[in-house]
Design an enzyme around this catalytic site. Structure first.
Site, PDB file in Angstrom:
ATOM      1  N   ALA A   1      30.195  11.157  61.753  1.00 41.76           N
ATOM      2  CA  ALA A   1      29.388  11.090  62.971  1.00 41.76           C
ATOM      3  C   ALA A   1      27.881  11.155  62.731  1.00 41.76           C
ATOM      4  CB  ALA A   1      29.849  12.190  63.940  1.00 41.76           C
TER       5      ALA A   1
ATOM      6  N   ASP B   1      33.847  14.682  65.629  1.00 42.64           N
ATOM      7  CA  ASP B   1      33.182  13.430  66.012  1.00 42.64           C
ATOM      8  C   ASP B   1      32.679  13.473  67.441  1.00 42.64           C
ATOM      9  OD1 ASP B   1      35.288  12.657  63.764  1.00 42.64           O
ATOM     10  OD2 ASP B   1      33.667  11.199  63.749  1.00 42.64           O
TER      11      ASP B   1
ATOM     12  N   GLN C   1      39.859   9.466  53.191  1.00 37.96           N
ATOM     13  CA  GLN C   1      38.499  10.006  53.028  1.00 37.96           C
ATOM     14  C   GLN C   1      38.518  11.332  52.259  1.00 37.96           C
ATOM     15  OE1 GLN C   1      39.682   8.605  55.842  1.00 37.96           O
ATOM     16  NE2 GLN C   1      38.072   7.940  57.250  1.00 37.96           N
TER      17      GLN C   1
ATOM     18  N   ARG D   1      29.971   6.293  57.195  1.00 32.37           N
ATOM     19  CA  ARG D   1      30.896   6.889  58.134  1.00 32.37           C
ATOM     20  C   ARG D   1      30.630   8.371  58.239  1.00 32.37           C
ATOM     21  NH1 ARG D   1      32.520  10.076  54.950  1.00 32.37           N
ATOM     22  NH2 ARG D   1      33.696  11.030  56.637  1.00 32.37           N
TER      23      ARG D   1
ATOM     24  N   LYS E   1      39.138  13.394  62.900  1.00 33.22           N
ATOM     25  CA  LYS E   1      40.028  12.467  62.220  1.00 33.22           C
ATOM     26  C   LYS E   1      41.494  12.736  62.545  1.00 33.22           C
ATOM     27  CE  LYS E   1      39.068   9.772  60.361  1.00 33.22           C
ATOM     28  NZ  LYS E   1      38.852   8.473  61.015  1.00 33.22           N
TER      29      LYS E   1
HETATM   30  C1  LIG Z   1      30.608  15.159  59.951  1.00 30.20           C
HETATM   31  S1  LIG Z   1      31.473  14.041  60.932  1.00 30.20           S
HETATM   32  C2  LIG Z   1      32.818  13.726  59.887  1.00 30.20           C
HETATM   33  C3  LIG Z   1      33.990  13.193  60.627  1.00 30.20           C
HETATM   34  O1  LIG Z   1      33.964  11.752  60.671  1.00 30.20           O
HETATM   35  C4  LIG Z   1      35.148  11.278  60.068  1.00 30.20           C
HETATM   36  O2  LIG Z   1      35.630  10.116  60.629  1.00 30.20           O
HETATM   37  P1  LIG Z   1      35.313   8.693  59.908  1.00 30.20           P
HETATM   38  O3  LIG Z   1      35.523   8.886  58.445  1.00 30.20           O
HETATM   39  O4  LIG Z   1      36.321   7.756  60.548  1.00 30.20           O
HETATM   40  O5  LIG Z   1      33.892   8.359  60.286  1.00 30.20           O
HETATM   41  C5  LIG Z   1      36.118  12.422  60.266  1.00 30.20           C
HETATM   42  O6  LIG Z   1      36.562  12.487  61.612  1.00 30.20           O
HETATM   43  C6  LIG Z   1      35.237  13.577  59.922  1.00 30.20           C
HETATM   44  O7  LIG Z   1      35.686  14.836  60.281  1.00 30.20           O
END
Ligand SMILES: CSC[C@H]1O[C@H](OP(=O)(O)O)[C@H](O)[C@@H]1O
Length: 349
Positions: free
Chosen positions: A52, A241, A200, A50, A252
């Site tokens: 981006a 993202d 996270q 996970r 997020k």
């Molecule tokens: C460096 S991109 C990180 C970004 O992605 C996360 O979302 P997810 O854990 O659902 O993939 C979150 O928005 C982070 O800021």
């Protein structure tokens, strides 16, 4: 000067594509071998990988997996059709992070532009994914270098979710400036929002900062305001993202609220991300598709119900922070200040 070791989120070991299963963090470090596009789609969808940039690189390797098994004597046209089919399938894993479709389009184009046989196409798809991983890894260090200058003189920063090494294939985005500052002897104290519902921040940001020897305090999302009011942080830095052409930022869920809190407390609110996360084709945040996720992510924890059965649940995985709340955007090509429209076009040129 010590150097920070990056998390090996997803990589190719010369034979197989492997990834760290981030759903098992922090208690377990489990490495998975991904054999095909169905497994890659599931891994992205369930956030085993996970963030981006990490999602983009994973999907790029998934594209290769989608043609790897084709016999070399497959007619080239059939192979190209298969590649495009797998590209479309993987693109549907999650809607908000632009890196997913961006990486697939970049690597599919590189493969399809390579002349020759099916064997040539397969090789080109793998080489494109390897090249993308290398480019995105180098990008994170440059983000760190540009961002570290903005954090000079600060003692504490707050971050939301995980935009660290585990969200990329290098040092991270929001955490990269913190890591580069630490390498230079400026060790900041990070306040990490736990970031419900998938935590996270508590599970991944705290884990990787501890591993790196950077002091970290986990707080619940509801504590961010008091941490700011008590002067424990001098800035907020988060990932992204998708950045729309006007500078609106999808990140997020909860990021928008943190940005409002930062503004209310007179704190700078920085967004860090690679130019691959800037999407000039999306005019503003209202046009960003926000992923809606399962109710059980909110109503259950560890399999235990924390809300009555059948209750209505709203579970958007992201929100949009308007550009006017963003102090600066930190990219590998430099720091962009408002008004963002021209600056975003310049770094994408
Ligand atoms: C460096 S991109 C990180 C970004 O992605 C996360 O979302 P997810 O854990 O659902 O993939 C979150 O928005 C982070 O800021």
């Amino acid at each position: 000067m010590r150097t920070i070791d990056a998390v090996d989120t997803v990589s190719f070991d010369g034979t197989e594509v492997t990834m760290l299963d981030q759903t098992r963090l922090p208690g377990e470090r489990v490495r998975l071998t991904i054999q095909d596009t169905a497994q890659m789609h599931e891994a992205i969808r369930t956030l085993r990988v996970r963030g981006a940039p990490a999602i983009g690189v994973a999907a790029a390797f998934g594209l290769w997996l989608g043609v790897r098994a084709l016999p070399d004597d497959t007619p080239r046209a059939e192979a190209e059709t298969q590649l495009r089919r797998e590209q479309a399938y993987l693109a549907g894993a999650r809607p908000t992070a632009v890196n997913l479709t961006w990486a697939l389009e970049r690597c599919a184009a590189e493969a399809l532009q390579t002349p020759g046989s099916t064997a040539d196409l397969k090789r080109a798809a793998l080489e494109a994914a390897i090249r993308l991983r290398s480019d995105e890894e180098a990008t994170t260090r440059r983000i760190g270098e540009h961002g570290a200058a903005l954090l000079a003189g600060l003692q504490g920063v707050l971050t939301h979710c995980n935009a660290g090494s585990a969200a990329t294939v290098g040092l991270g985005t929001a955490l990269a400036p913190i890591y580069v500052a630490a390498e230079r002897g400026h060790v900041l104290h990070v306040f990490a929002d736990e970031t419900r519902p998938l935590l996270q921040g508590a599970r991944i940001t705290a884990w990787e900062l501890q591993e790196a020897g950077v002091p970290v305090t986990v707080i619940t999302d509801s504590m961010a305001a008091v941490v700011m009011r008590q002067g424990k942080v001098g800035a907020v830095i988060v990932g992204c993202d998708r950045v729309a052409a006007n500078g609106d930022v999808a990140n997020k869920i909860g990021t928008y609220g943190v940005a409002l809190l930062a503004r209310a407390h007179g704190l700078p609110f920085y967004v860090a991300g690679p130019t691959s996360t800037i999407d000039l084709a999306t005019p503003d945040g209202d046009h960003i598709e926000i992923e809606q996720r399962a109710a059980q992510e909110v109503t259950h924890h560890g399999g235990v119900a924390m809300a009555p059965a059948g209750v209505d649940v709203f579970n958007p995985a992201f929100d949009v922070t308007p550009a006017e709340l963003v102090t600066a955007l930190i990219t590998e090509r430099g720091v962009i200040y408002p008004p963002y429209t021209q600056g975003l076009r310049d770094v994408k040129a």
